[in-house]
Design an enzyme around this catalytic site. Structure first.
Site, PDB file in Angstrom:
ATOM      1  N   ASP A  67       0.820  -1.220   0.000  1.00 13.54           N
ATOM      2  CA  ASP A  67       0.000   0.000   0.000  1.00 13.54           C
ATOM      3  C   ASP A  67       0.849   1.264   0.000  1.00 13.54           C
ATOM      4  O   ASP A  67       2.068   1.216   0.165  1.00 13.54           O
ATOM      5  CB  ASP A  67      -0.955  -0.008   1.208  1.00 13.54           C
ATOM      6  N   HIS A 138      -7.095  -4.794  10.341  1.00 11.44           N
ATOM      7  CA  HIS A 138      -6.894  -4.547   8.897  1.00 11.44           C
ATOM      8  C   HIS A 138      -5.589  -5.202   8.452  1.00 11.44           C
ATOM      9  O   HIS A 138      -4.667  -5.378   9.247  1.00 11.44           O
ATOM     10  CB  HIS A 138      -6.944  -3.049   8.551  1.00 11.44           C
ATOM     11  N   GLU A 143      -9.654  -1.872   5.542  1.00 13.16           N
ATOM     12  CA  GLU A 143     -10.280  -1.578   6.819  1.00 13.16           C
ATOM     13  C   GLU A 143     -11.529  -2.444   6.999  1.00 13.16           C
ATOM     14  O   GLU A 143     -12.072  -2.974   6.025  1.00 13.16           O
ATOM     15  CB  GLU A 143     -10.679  -0.094   6.861  1.00 13.16           C
TER      16      GLU A 143
HETATM   17  P1  PGA Z   1       2.339  -1.586  12.705  1.00  8.29           P
HETATM   18  O1  PGA Z   1       1.147  -1.470  11.680  1.00  8.29           O
HETATM   19  O2  PGA Z   1       3.248  -2.632  12.185  1.00  8.29           O
HETATM   20  O3  PGA Z   1       2.971  -0.225  12.679  1.00  8.29           O
HETATM   21  O4  PGA Z   1       1.758  -1.936  14.036  1.00  8.29           O
HETATM   22  C1  PGA Z   1       0.553  -2.613  11.182  1.00  8.29           C
HETATM   23  C2  PGA Z   1      -0.629  -2.247  10.335  1.00  8.29           C
HETATM   24  O5  PGA Z   1      -1.311  -1.238  10.647  1.00  8.29           O
HETATM   25  O6  PGA Z   1      -0.910  -2.964   9.372  1.00  8.29           O
END
Ligand code: PGA
Length: 254
Positions: A67, A138, A143
């Site tokens: 993404d 997510h 989401e």
């Molecule tokens: P993080 O994010 O590794 O910073 O906890 C994971 C995500 O939101 O997919």
């Protein structure tokens, strides 16, 4: 689905790097699906170390990132282009032409999404997809409530995600509200999935993903239907599923 529980974040990161390295040893021209965020950071450091110290070779590999924020230029310090180059690509020998990250400022977003999926397909498909997970379960920027069948698409970020990611920005107002993300369908087409989660704040999301119903309200829950998933957790992220694992083991023993 294999659930592996590491002692802590360092152990999780080195195990994740070894799984990725194993993939490259077995298939040097692997197509790697990559993730950003804090979770895979130390895995990337470890892969860089393996590249520098034992010659782990990325020269035949291809990568596709999950993404990118919409509206951020590649040289913006908060863009995922910047993150990937700073933490990984500038330290290894993955050819620039083989690196793919969705464009954060596409002239035509529909075309960007279609082209991204087409490129993945033309490359032979993703051999191993690394995923982090949000506190709302997510994966990528898919989401809760986004349809499972989505391919790469434009996403409106949840307030929970905006708040969670505000730590990387000077102010919460600066967090982009939209992103471009591989969809659940794109992710489910990966041949193997490596889901990483670290920390107590992911324990609920992991529990719901692995032991709850399969529903778009818990996007990662669709992984229950994927044929080859490794879930690699540290002890804190595994704290809520421990009981289920213990019960399962008990059942197997009795
Ligand atoms: P993080 O994010 O590794 O910073 O906890 C994971 C995500 O939101 O997919």
């Amino acid at each position: 689905m294999r659930i592996l529980i590491a002692d802590d974040y360092a152990d999780l990161s080195s195990r994740a790097a070894r799984i990725m390295a194993g993939q490259l040893y077995l298939k040097p021209n692997s197509v790697l699906g990559l993730a950003t965020g804090s979770t895979p950071l130390q895995m990337y450091q470890e892969l860089v170390r393996l590249h520098k110290e034992v010659g782990l070779d990325f020269s035949e590999a291809t990568s596709f990132n999950l993404d990118e924020y919409l509206g951020l230029a590649p040289d913006d310090a908060n863009s995922y282009h910047y993150y990937m180059h700073q933490h990984f690509f500038s330290h290894i020998n993955l050819p620039q032409k083989n690196i793919h990250i969705p464009c954060g400022r596409p002239a035509d977003i529909e075309k960007e999404c279609l082209d991204y999926d087409r490129l993945i397909w033309q490359s032979g498909g993703i051999d191993i997809q690394v995923l982090g997970i949000g506190t709302n379960a997510h994966i990528g920027f898919n989401e809760p409530d986004i349809k499972f069948e989505a391919t790469t698409h434009k996403v409106k970020l949840d307030e929970e995600t905006i708040e969670a990611n505000a730590r990387f920005f000077a102010a919460i107002e600066e967090v982009p509200r939209f992103a471009i993300s591989m969809g659940m369908k794109t992710i489910m087409h990966a041949k193997k999935v490596l889901l990483l989660a670290s920390g107590e704040n992911k324990a609920d999301a992991i529990y719901n993903t692995l032991y709850g119903g399969i529903t778009p309200e818990v996007p990662a829950s669709i992984l229950q239907l994927h044929q080859d998933v490794i879930v690699l957790l540290d002890a804190a992220a595994a704290s809520k599923i421990r009981r289920c694992l213990d019960d399962n083991n008990q059942n197997l023993r009795s």
